[in-house]
Design an enzyme around this catalytic site. Structure first.
Site, short mmCIF file in Angstrom:
data_model
loop_
_atom_site.label_atom_id
_atom_site.label_comp_id
_atom_site.label_asym_id
_atom_site.label_seq_id
_atom_site.Cartn_x
_atom_site.Cartn_y
_atom_site.Cartn_z
N ASN A 168 -6.39 0.05 10.61
CA ASN A 168 -7.21 -0.04 11.69
C ASN A 168 -6.87 -0.70 12.89
O ASN A 168 -7.20 -0.67 13.85
CB ASN A 168 -8.49 -0.88 11.08
CG ASN A 168 -8.26 -2.20 10.61
OD1 ASN A 168 -7.14 -2.71 10.62
ND2 ASN A 168 -9.42 -2.94 10.43
N ASP B 155 -3.86 10.76 6.34
CA ASP B 155 -4.78 11.43 5.27
C ASP B 155 -5.99 11.93 5.64
O ASP B 155 -6.40 11.59 6.62
CB ASP B 155 -4.62 10.31 4.18
CG ASP B 155 -5.58 9.03 4.97
OD1 ASP B 155 -5.11 8.47 5.95
OD2 ASP B 155 -6.76 8.84 4.43
N PHE C 137 -1.77 -3.16 9.50
CA PHE C 137 -3.00 -2.47 8.81
C PHE C 137 -3.34 -1.06 9.31
O PHE C 137 -3.32 -1.06 10.80
CB PHE C 137 -4.06 -3.41 8.69
CG PHE C 137 -3.88 -4.49 7.43
CD1 PHE C 137 -4.17 -3.76 6.24
CD2 PHE C 137 -3.51 -5.60 7.55
CE1 PHE C 137 -3.63 -4.72 5.07
CE2 PHE C 137 -3.10 -6.47 6.52
CZ PHE C 137 -3.34 -5.96 5.47
N TYR D 172 0.71 -1.34 0.00
CA TYR D 172 0.16 0.00 -0.02
C TYR D 172 0.99 1.39 0.04
O TYR D 172 0.12 2.43 0.15
CB TYR D 172 -0.86 0.03 1.22
CG TYR D 172 -1.91 -1.11 1.02
CD1 TYR D 172 -3.07 -0.99 0.38
CD2 TYR D 172 -1.57 -2.15 1.89
CE1 TYR D 172 -4.04 -2.14 0.56
CE2 TYR D 172 -2.72 -3.25 1.73
CZ TYR D 172 -3.74 -2.99 1.10
OH TYR D 172 -4.76 -4.34 1.22
N HIS E 231 -3.99 6.53 1.39
CA HIS E 231 -4.23 6.32 2.73
C HIS E 231 -2.84 6.16 3.48
O HIS E 231 -2.77 6.37 4.82
CB HIS E 231 -4.76 4.77 3.19
CG HIS E 231 -5.79 4.80 4.18
ND1 HIS E 231 -6.48 5.99 4.73
CD2 HIS E 231 -6.43 3.55 4.87
CE1 HIS E 231 -7.30 5.52 5.65
NE2 HIS E 231 -7.24 4.23 5.63
N ASN F 263 -10.12 5.55 10.28
CA ASN F 263 -10.09 4.37 11.36
C ASN F 263 -8.73 4.32 11.97
O ASN F 263 -8.78 3.57 13.02
CB ASN F 263 -10.12 3.10 10.35
CG ASN F 263 -11.72 3.00 10.08
OD1 ASN F 263 -12.60 3.23 10.62
ND2 ASN F 263 -12.02 2.36 8.88
#
Length: 176
Positions: A65, A90, A63, A12, A17, A111
């Site tokens: 979250n 972000d 991740f 990612y 994000h 999140n």
């Protein structure tokens, strides 16, 4: 401590994000530092001294979250309280190329921030550097939007704002 919120780097890194991690990588580069993977903190870390203060950098490699777990581990290890941490993330409410510093409590639906607040289990203000990524026209596309790469023009605006922010805000951020 300065944290750039992110999802795992390999999958990612170039997504909207992960612009928080872009900021921390650029900051480390401006101080000639390299971030090294540190499995103890579930992420990439570095540090430097500025204005006689020891600044720790962290980019979680888990991740979004669950980023709070990584941040809490490092903060606990070095005895850093939440209000001494700058969280870079972000922000859908700001257009690409806009960065705003905020000191408040809350997550505004993000999140990663929601998880940090939950893990620290404290309702206190903390510093947030919000990096604009814009918003998709359709609310149903938010998840796919933040997990996609910005277009060329957006990426240029975001990277330029990060560089300018590091130059302009360094004294303010590090004098706190």
């Amino acid at each position: 401590m300065i944290v750039g919120l992110s999802n795992p780097k390999l999958e990612y890194h170039n997504t909207r994000h992960n612009v928080g991690s872009w900021y921390v990588y650029a900051l480390a580069e401006s101080f000639c530092n390299i971030l090294q993977e540190d499995k103890k903190f579930f992420g990439f870390t570095s540090s430097f001294i500025m204005e006689s203060k020891y600044i720790r950098l962290l980019i979680p490699n888990i991740f979004m979250n669950i980023n709070g777990q990584s941040i809490f581990k490092m903060a606990s290890f070095y005895n850093i309280s939440l209000n001494e941490i700058l969280v870079v993330h972000d922000d859908l409410e700001l257009k690409p190329g806009i960065i705003k510093l905020k000191y408040s409590y809350g997550h505004n639906g993000h999140n990663g921030l929601r998880n940090i607040i939950s893990v620290f289990n404290k309702k206190i203000n903390f510093y947030r550097l919000r990096i604009g990524i814009g918003r998709p026209k359709n609310k149903d596309q938010i998840s796919s939007y933040v997990l996609s790469n910005p277009n060329g023009e957006e990426k240029i605006l975001i990277q330029k704002s990060i560089k300018e922010s590091i130059k302009e805000n360094s004294y303010f951020i590090f004098s706190k």
